[in-house]
Scaffold this motif. Structure first.
Motif, short mmCIF file in Angstrom:
data_model
loop_
_atom_site.label_atom_id
_atom_site.label_comp_id
_atom_site.label_asym_id
_atom_site.label_seq_id
_atom_site.Cartn_x
_atom_site.Cartn_y
_atom_site.Cartn_z
N UNK A 48 79.28 28.95 63.68
CA UNK A 48 79.51 29.46 65.04
C UNK A 48 79.74 28.34 66.04
N UNK A 49 79.58 27.12 65.62
CA UNK A 49 79.69 25.96 66.52
C UNK A 49 81.15 25.75 66.93
N UNK A 50 81.32 25.42 68.21
CA UNK A 50 82.65 25.11 68.74
C UNK A 50 82.54 23.81 69.55
N UNK A 51 83.63 23.42 70.15
CA UNK A 51 83.65 22.18 70.95
C UNK A 51 82.60 22.25 72.06
N UNK A 52 82.40 23.43 72.64
CA UNK A 52 81.43 23.58 73.75
C UNK A 52 80.02 23.17 73.35
N UNK A 53 79.63 23.47 72.12
CA UNK A 53 78.26 23.17 71.66
C UNK A 53 78.13 21.75 71.09
N UNK A 54 79.21 21.07 70.95
CA UNK A 54 79.24 19.76 70.31
C UNK A 54 78.50 18.70 71.12
N UNK A 55 78.03 17.68 70.41
CA UNK A 55 77.41 16.52 71.06
C UNK A 55 78.47 15.61 71.67
N UNK A 56 79.73 15.77 71.24
CA UNK A 56 80.82 14.93 71.74
C UNK A 56 82.01 15.80 72.18
N UNK A 57 81.79 16.73 73.11
CA UNK A 57 82.86 17.67 73.47
C UNK A 57 84.10 17.02 74.09
N UNK A 58 83.90 16.01 74.93
CA UNK A 58 85.04 15.36 75.57
C UNK A 58 85.91 14.65 74.55
N UNK A 59 85.28 14.02 73.57
CA UNK A 59 86.00 13.30 72.52
C UNK A 59 86.82 14.29 71.69
N UNK A 60 86.20 15.40 71.33
CA UNK A 60 86.88 16.41 70.52
C UNK A 60 88.05 17.02 71.28
N UNK A 61 87.85 17.33 72.56
CA UNK A 61 88.92 17.90 73.37
C UNK A 61 90.05 16.90 73.53
N UNK A 62 89.71 15.63 73.71
CA UNK A 62 90.73 14.59 73.82
C UNK A 62 91.53 14.44 72.55
N UNK A 63 90.85 14.50 71.40
CA UNK A 63 91.53 14.39 70.11
C UNK A 63 92.46 15.57 69.90
#
Length: 193
Positions: A48-63
């Motif tokens: 159920x985990x998505x970028x919002x719950x991530x410890x590194x959301x900005x990095x994931x969104x940037x990638x």
């Protein structure tokens, strides 16, 4: 098994030895790869985990925004989403530092550079003691772990093909980051793909 031994001997023959030619010049510089590998592990355990719950959301969104094509290195890709490196953030930080000596942003450059120059001289001695063998071992370990996580993320993307867009974006962003980390580690280790 013999192919595995061949790769290991190939690594020994072509391992990048000059620091300036390495993507990861120290164990500390690989922390961002560790962060991505750890995030991939969590992603695989929590469907159920998505970028919002991530410890590194900005990095994931940037990638996800950059994709893999136009980025030259993992460090550049990872840095796309790092908070606090905006022009506004940098200039306000310099202005704050400059205010210490009664100046503005330009004075802030000198206030922040002075300790760095002193620490750099001390750091050269510390860095010279970092053994290349330890750095190489950590790269090899992290490379193997990144490969495992990358393969698992690809399997998860196939298994969860019907998942919502947020979940698929999350897995795709991890896929992109892991691909680039593997590519850069492969370069440093001298592994021909």
């Amino acid at each position: 098994m013999s192919g595995e031994k061949k790769t290991v001997s190939k690594e020994k023959d072509t391992y990048v030895k000059k620091k300036k030619d390495m993507n990861f010049q120290s164990v500390d510089s690989m922390q961002s790869v560790v962060n991505v590998v750890n995030e991939a592990a969590v992603a695989l355990n929590d469907k159920n985990r998505t970028i919002k719950e991530s410890a590194i959301p900005e990095v994931l969104a940037g990638a996800l925004g950059a994709g893999i094509g136009g980025v030259g290195s993992f460090a550049a890709l990872y840095g796309l989403g790092v908070v606090g490196l905006s022009a506004a953030g940098i200039t306000s930080g310099l202005a704050t530092a400059g205010a210490i000596v009664g100046g503005g942003m330009v004075a802030g450059v000198f206030v922040l550079a002075a300790p760095v120059a002193g620490l750099a001289a001390a750091g050269v001695g510390v860095v010279s003691h970092l053994k290349n063998k330890q750095l190489r071992q950590e790269k090899e370990r992290l490379y193997k772990e990144a490969l495992k996580k990358h393969e698992a993320i690809i399997k998860a993307m196939k298994a969860e093909a019907d998942a919502d867009k947020e979940r698929m974006d999350y897995l795709q962003s991890l896929n992109i980051l892991l691909q680039q980390a593997i590519k850069d580690l492969r370069h440093d280790l001298g592994i021909v793909a």
